[in-house]
Design a protein around this motif. Structure first.
Motif, PDB file in Angstrom:
ATOM      1  N   ASP A  71       0.856  -1.178   0.000  1.00  0.00           N
ATOM      2  CA  ASP A  71       0.000   0.000   0.000  1.00  0.00           C
ATOM      3  C   ASP A  71       0.897   1.234   0.000  1.00  0.00           C
ATOM      4  O   ASP A  71       1.668   1.436   0.935  1.00  0.00           O
ATOM      5  CB  ASP A  71      -0.901  -0.024   1.235  1.00  0.00           C
ATOM      6  N   PRO A  72       0.839   2.074  -1.030  1.00  0.00           N
ATOM      7  CA  PRO A  72       1.727   3.240  -1.115  1.00  0.00           C
ATOM      8  C   PRO A  72       1.612   4.182   0.075  1.00  0.00           C
ATOM      9  O   PRO A  72       2.568   4.870   0.411  1.00  0.00           O
ATOM     10  CB  PRO A  72       1.287   3.941  -2.397  1.00  0.00           C
ATOM     11  N   ALA A  73       0.467   4.210   0.726  1.00  0.00           N
ATOM     12  CA  ALA A  73       0.293   5.117   1.860  1.00  0.00           C
ATOM     13  C   ALA A  73       1.111   4.675   3.073  1.00  0.00           C
ATOM     14  O   ALA A  73       1.331   5.466   3.990  1.00  0.00           O
ATOM     15  CB  ALA A  73      -1.178   5.222   2.226  1.00  0.00           C
ATOM     16  N   VAL A  74       1.571   3.434   3.075  1.00  0.00           N
ATOM     17  CA  VAL A  74       2.339   2.929   4.222  1.00  0.00           C
ATOM     18  C   VAL A  74       3.629   3.724   4.402  1.00  0.00           C
ATOM     19  O   VAL A  74       4.004   4.061   5.525  1.00  0.00           O
ATOM     20  CB  VAL A  74       2.623   1.417   4.070  1.00  0.00           C
ATOM     21  N   TRP A  75       4.333   4.031   3.301  1.00  0.00           N
ATOM     22  CA  TRP A  75       5.587   4.787   3.407  1.00  0.00           C
ATOM     23  C   TRP A  75       5.330   6.164   4.012  1.00  0.00           C
ATOM     24  O   TRP A  75       6.092   6.632   4.849  1.00  0.00           O
ATOM     25  CB  TRP A  75       6.264   4.902   2.050  1.00  0.00           C
ATOM     26  N   PHE A  76       4.242   6.805   3.612  1.00  0.00           N
ATOM     27  CA  PHE A  76       3.879   8.095   4.194  1.00  0.00           C
ATOM     28  C   PHE A  76       3.645   7.953   5.697  1.00  0.00           C
ATOM     29  O   PHE A  76       4.103   8.776   6.488  1.00  0.00           O
ATOM     30  CB  PHE A  76       2.629   8.661   3.506  1.00  0.00           C
ATOM     31  N   GLU A 113      16.697   8.759  -2.380  1.00  0.00           N
ATOM     32  CA  GLU A 113      16.101  10.084  -2.188  1.00  0.00           C
ATOM     33  C   GLU A 113      15.271  10.496  -3.395  1.00  0.00           C
ATOM     34  O   GLU A 113      14.179  11.049  -3.249  1.00  0.00           O
ATOM     35  CB  GLU A 113      17.174  11.126  -1.882  1.00  0.00           C
ATOM     36  N   LEU A 114      15.761  10.223  -4.591  1.00  0.00           N
ATOM     37  CA  LEU A 114      14.982  10.542  -5.787  1.00  0.00           C
ATOM     38  C   LEU A 114      13.690   9.728  -5.814  1.00  0.00           C
ATOM     39  O   LEU A 114      12.629  10.259  -6.185  1.00  0.00           O
ATOM     40  CB  LEU A 114      15.811  10.294  -7.046  1.00  0.00           C
ATOM     41  N   ALA A 115      13.762   8.468  -5.413  1.00  0.00           N
ATOM     42  CA  ALA A 115      12.552   7.636  -5.344  1.00  0.00           C
ATOM     43  C   ALA A 115      11.578   8.195  -4.314  1.00  0.00           C
ATOM     44  O   ALA A 115      10.364   8.230  -4.548  1.00  0.00           O
ATOM     45  CB  ALA A 115      12.925   6.194  -5.010  1.00  0.00           C
ATOM     46  N   ASN A 116      12.106   8.640  -3.177  1.00  0.00           N
ATOM     47  CA  ASN A 116      11.254   9.219  -2.132  1.00  0.00           C
ATOM     48  C   ASN A 116      10.560  10.486  -2.633  1.00  0.00           C
ATOM     49  O   ASN A 116       9.364  10.685  -2.392  1.00  0.00           O
ATOM     50  CB  ASN A 116      12.082   9.519  -0.883  1.00  0.00           C
ATOM     51  N   GLU A 117      11.283  11.321  -3.336  1.00  0.00           N
ATOM     52  CA  GLU A 117      10.688  12.560  -3.842  1.00  0.00           C
ATOM     53  C   GLU A 117       9.683  12.271  -4.955  1.00  0.00           C
ATOM     54  O   GLU A 117       8.651  12.938  -5.045  1.00  0.00           O
ATOM     55  CB  GLU A 117      11.766  13.537  -4.302  1.00  0.00           C
ATOM     56  N   ASP A 133       6.613  11.165  -3.139  1.00  0.00           N
ATOM     57  CA  ASP A 133       5.903  12.319  -2.573  1.00  0.00           C
ATOM     58  C   ASP A 133       5.130  13.071  -3.650  1.00  0.00           C
ATOM     59  O   ASP A 133       3.984  13.477  -3.438  1.00  0.00           O
ATOM     60  CB  ASP A 133       6.882  13.276  -1.886  1.00  0.00           C
ATOM     61  N   LEU A 134       5.749  13.248  -4.801  1.00  0.00           N
ATOM     62  CA  LEU A 134       5.106  13.961  -5.894  1.00  0.00           C
ATOM     63  C   LEU A 134       3.898  13.182  -6.411  1.00  0.00           C
ATOM     64  O   LEU A 134       2.863  13.759  -6.752  1.00  0.00           O
ATOM     65  CB  LEU A 134       6.115  14.188  -7.019  1.00  0.00           C
ATOM     66  N   TRP A 135       4.003  11.872  -6.422  1.00  0.00           N
ATOM     67  CA  TRP A 135       2.916  11.017  -6.906  1.00  0.00           C
ATOM     68  C   TRP A 135       1.764  10.941  -5.903  1.00  0.00           C
ATOM     69  O   TRP A 135       0.606  11.012  -6.275  1.00  0.00           O
ATOM     70  CB  TRP A 135       3.481   9.626  -7.185  1.00  0.00           C
ATOM     71  N   MET A 165       5.318  25.085  -5.721  1.00  0.00           N
ATOM     72  CA  MET A 165       5.671  24.949  -4.305  1.00  0.00           C
ATOM     73  C   MET A 165       6.087  23.507  -3.992  1.00  0.00           C
ATOM     74  O   MET A 165       7.060  23.276  -3.268  1.00  0.00           O
ATOM     75  CB  MET A 165       4.495  25.354  -3.423  1.00  0.00           C
ATOM     76  N   GLN A 166       5.372  22.552  -4.535  1.00  0.00           N
ATOM     77  CA  GLN A 166       5.676  21.149  -4.275  1.00  0.00           C
ATOM     78  C   GLN A 166       7.037  20.774  -4.864  1.00  0.00           C
ATOM     79  O   GLN A 166       7.829  20.090  -4.210  1.00  0.00           O
ATOM     80  CB  GLN A 166       4.582  20.259  -4.852  1.00  0.00           C
ATOM     81  N   LEU A 167       7.325  21.218  -6.075  1.00  0.00           N
ATOM     82  CA  LEU A 167       8.620  20.938  -6.687  1.00  0.00           C
ATOM     83  C   LEU A 167       9.750  21.634  -5.926  1.00  0.00           C
ATOM     84  O   LEU A 167      10.837  21.077  -5.762  1.00  0.00           O
ATOM     85  CB  LEU A 167       8.624  21.354  -8.155  1.00  0.00           C
ATOM     86  N   GLY A 168       9.494  22.846  -5.455  1.00  0.00           N
ATOM     87  CA  GLY A 168      10.489  23.558  -4.646  1.00  0.00           C
ATOM     88  C   GLY A 168      10.786  22.833  -3.350  1.00  0.00           C
ATOM     89  O   GLY A 168      11.945  22.735  -2.927  1.00  0.00           O
ATOM     90  N   GLU A 169       9.745  22.320  -2.716  1.00  0.00           N
ATOM     91  CA  GLU A 169       9.927  21.540  -1.486  1.00  0.00           C
ATOM     92  C   GLU A 169      10.740  20.278  -1.771  1.00  0.00           C
ATOM     93  O   GLU A 169      11.626  19.907  -1.008  1.00  0.00           O
ATOM     94  CB  GLU A 169       8.565  21.170  -0.903  1.00  0.00           C
ATOM     95  N   GLY A 170      10.458  19.626  -2.892  1.00  0.00           N
ATOM     96  CA  GLY A 170      11.212  18.435  -3.272  1.00  0.00           C
ATOM     97  C   GLY A 170      12.675  18.754  -3.523  1.00  0.00           C
ATOM     98  O   GLY A 170      13.564  17.997  -3.133  1.00  0.00           O
ATOM     99  N   ALA A 171      12.926  19.874  -4.179  1.00  0.00           N
ATOM    100  CA  ALA A 171      14.315  20.291  -4.431  1.00  0.00           C
ATOM    101  C   ALA A 171      15.032  20.575  -3.117  1.00  0.00           C
ATOM    102  O   ALA A 171      16.206  20.214  -2.944  1.00  0.00           O
ATOM    103  CB  ALA A 171      14.331  21.523  -5.340  1.00  0.00           C
ATOM    104  N   ARG A 172      14.345  21.219  -2.180  1.00  0.00           N
ATOM    105  CA  ARG A 172      14.935  21.484  -0.868  1.00  0.00           C
ATOM    106  C   ARG A 172      15.235  20.178  -0.137  1.00  0.00           C
ATOM    107  O   ARG A 172      16.289  20.034   0.482  1.00  0.00           O
ATOM    108  CB  ARG A 172      14.008  22.361  -0.034  1.00  0.00           C
ATOM    109  N   ASP A 173      14.314  19.222  -0.214  1.00  0.00           N
ATOM    110  CA  ASP A 173      14.542  17.924   0.410  1.00  0.00           C
ATOM    111  C   ASP A 173      15.748  17.217  -0.210  1.00  0.00           C
ATOM    112  O   ASP A 173      16.568  16.629   0.499  1.00  0.00           O
ATOM    113  CB  ASP A 173      13.308  17.029   0.274  1.00  0.00           C
TER     114      ASP A 173
END
Length: 112
Positions: A4-9, A59-63, A66-68, A77-85
């Motif tokens: 379940d993809p929500a598990v990682w979250f 980290e790229l997989a995690n981002e 998150d985007l998905w 804003m979401q892409l900026g947050e991902g870049a910061r992460d």
């Protein structure tokens, strides 16, 4: 058996609440801890590119995850947050890899 993809979250939220640390702090610490664990599992030094590359891939997989999974009102804003992460996660592993490969004496290693 499916994942379940929500598990990682939920795992990330559990860690955030259990430690009381903001996600930025967890990214910084997670990158370094993962780099050390991967180097130990591969039985290699931090001077090897592989621990760094594996942390980058994770980290790229995690981002991407998150985007998905998450939908923000503003994609920018979401892409900026991902870049910061990404920057926060990879800054110290990059520094450790660079020092270990170029200046090992700073880490107590022998000179090449």
């Amino acid at each position: 058996m499916s994942f379940d993809p929500a598990v990682w979250f939920e795992i990330k939220e559990f860690v955030r609440h259990a430690t009381g640390w903001p996600m930025d702090t967890l990214h910084v610490m997670g990158g370094v801890v993962l780099q050390l664990i991967v180097a130990a599992l591969l039985r290699t030094s931090l001077a090897s590119k592989w621990p760094w590359l594996i942390v980058l891939g994770l980290e790229l997989a995690n981002e991407a995850y998150d985007l998905w999974l998450e939908r923000w009102p503003s994609l920018a804003m979401q892409l900026g947050e991902g870049a910061r992460d990404l920057l926060g996660t990879m800054l110290l592993p990059t520094l450790l890899w660079w020092i270990a490969s170029r200046h090992p004496r700073l880490l107590g290693g022998r000179r090449r």
